[in-house]
Scaffold this motif. Structure first.
Motif, PDB file in Angstrom:
ATOM      1  N   UNK A  47       0.724  -1.235   0.117  1.00 27.21           N
ATOM      2  CA  UNK A  47      -0.162   0.060   0.074  1.00 27.21           C
ATOM      3  C   UNK A  47       0.893   1.195   0.050  1.00 27.21           C
ATOM      4  N   UNK A  48       1.996   1.245   0.633  1.00 30.88           N
ATOM      5  CA  UNK A  48       2.755   2.269   0.472  1.00 30.88           C
ATOM      6  C   UNK A  48       2.466   3.601   1.425  1.00 30.88           C
ATOM      7  N   UNK A  49       1.761   2.922   2.633  1.00 26.84           N
ATOM      8  CA  UNK A  49       1.188   3.981   3.698  1.00 26.84           C
ATOM      9  C   UNK A  49       1.454   3.650   4.947  1.00 26.84           C
ATOM     10  N   UNK A  50       1.889   2.309   5.234  1.00 25.50           N
ATOM     11  CA  UNK A  50       2.114   1.874   6.554  1.00 25.50           C
ATOM     12  C   UNK A  50       3.466   2.347   7.023  1.00 25.50           C
ATOM     13  N   UNK A  51       3.557   3.066   8.151  1.00 22.94           N
ATOM     14  CA  UNK A  51       5.014   3.517   8.672  1.00 22.94           C
ATOM     15  C   UNK A  51       5.905   2.506   9.156  1.00 22.94           C
ATOM     16  N   UNK A  52       5.115   1.262   9.530  1.00 24.14           N
ATOM     17  CA  UNK A  52       5.953   0.196  10.018  1.00 24.14           C
ATOM     18  C   UNK A  52       6.660  -0.621   8.994  1.00 24.14           C
ATOM     19  N   UNK A  53       5.853  -0.651   8.027  1.00 26.16           N
ATOM     20  CA  UNK A  53       6.299  -1.326   6.753  1.00 26.16           C
ATOM     21  C   UNK A  53       7.676  -0.419   6.127  1.00 26.16           C
ATOM     22  N   UNK A  54       7.431   0.839   6.236  1.00 29.80           N
ATOM     23  CA  UNK A  54       8.455   1.828   5.788  1.00 29.80           C
ATOM     24  C   UNK A  54       9.868   1.527   6.658  1.00 29.80           C
ATOM     25  N   UNK A  55       9.552   1.571   8.021  1.00 31.56           N
ATOM     26  CA  UNK A  55      10.603   1.334   8.925  1.00 31.56           C
ATOM     27  C   UNK A  55      11.485   0.068   8.912  1.00 31.56           C
TER      28      UNK A  55
END
Length: 98
Positions: A47-55
């Motif tokens: 999705x590109x909107x989850x900050x945990x995924x980004x981290x």
């Protein structure tokens, strides 16, 4: 902001530099596959909107970027495991309820 740009900023690589884009993109995709393999719902991963995924992607890339394939092992930090567990438990595969 695209995840590649987030990773480049985290590694202090200017966004205009492209010398590492292929390697970083490979690490980003490897991390996404890892997240899916432990049960994180694919829509959460992509999705590109989850900050945990980004981290998680940033930690993964910081760990493996520039890693020399000389047989030594570089382990992911404990924070990666903690965040991965949290994400898998809260954003796991969505069950179809009829």
């Amino acid at each position: 902001m695209a995840i590649l740009d987030i990773v480049k900023k985290g590694l202090l690589i200017p966004l205009t530099e492209t010398y590492a884009d292929d390697e970083l993109s490979s690490h980003i995709e490897a991390c996404k596959e890892l997240l899916k393999s432990v049960g994180v719902d694919e829509t959460v991963v992509t999705s590109g909107v989850n900050p945990i995924v980004d981290s998680l992607i940033l930690i993964y890339c910081k760990t493996f970027f520039g890693f020399k394939n000389d047989g030594s092992v570089k382990e992911l930090p404990k924070s990666f495991d903690m965040l991965l567990t949290q994400l898998a438990l809260t954003k796991g595969i969505q069950a179809n309820v009829s």
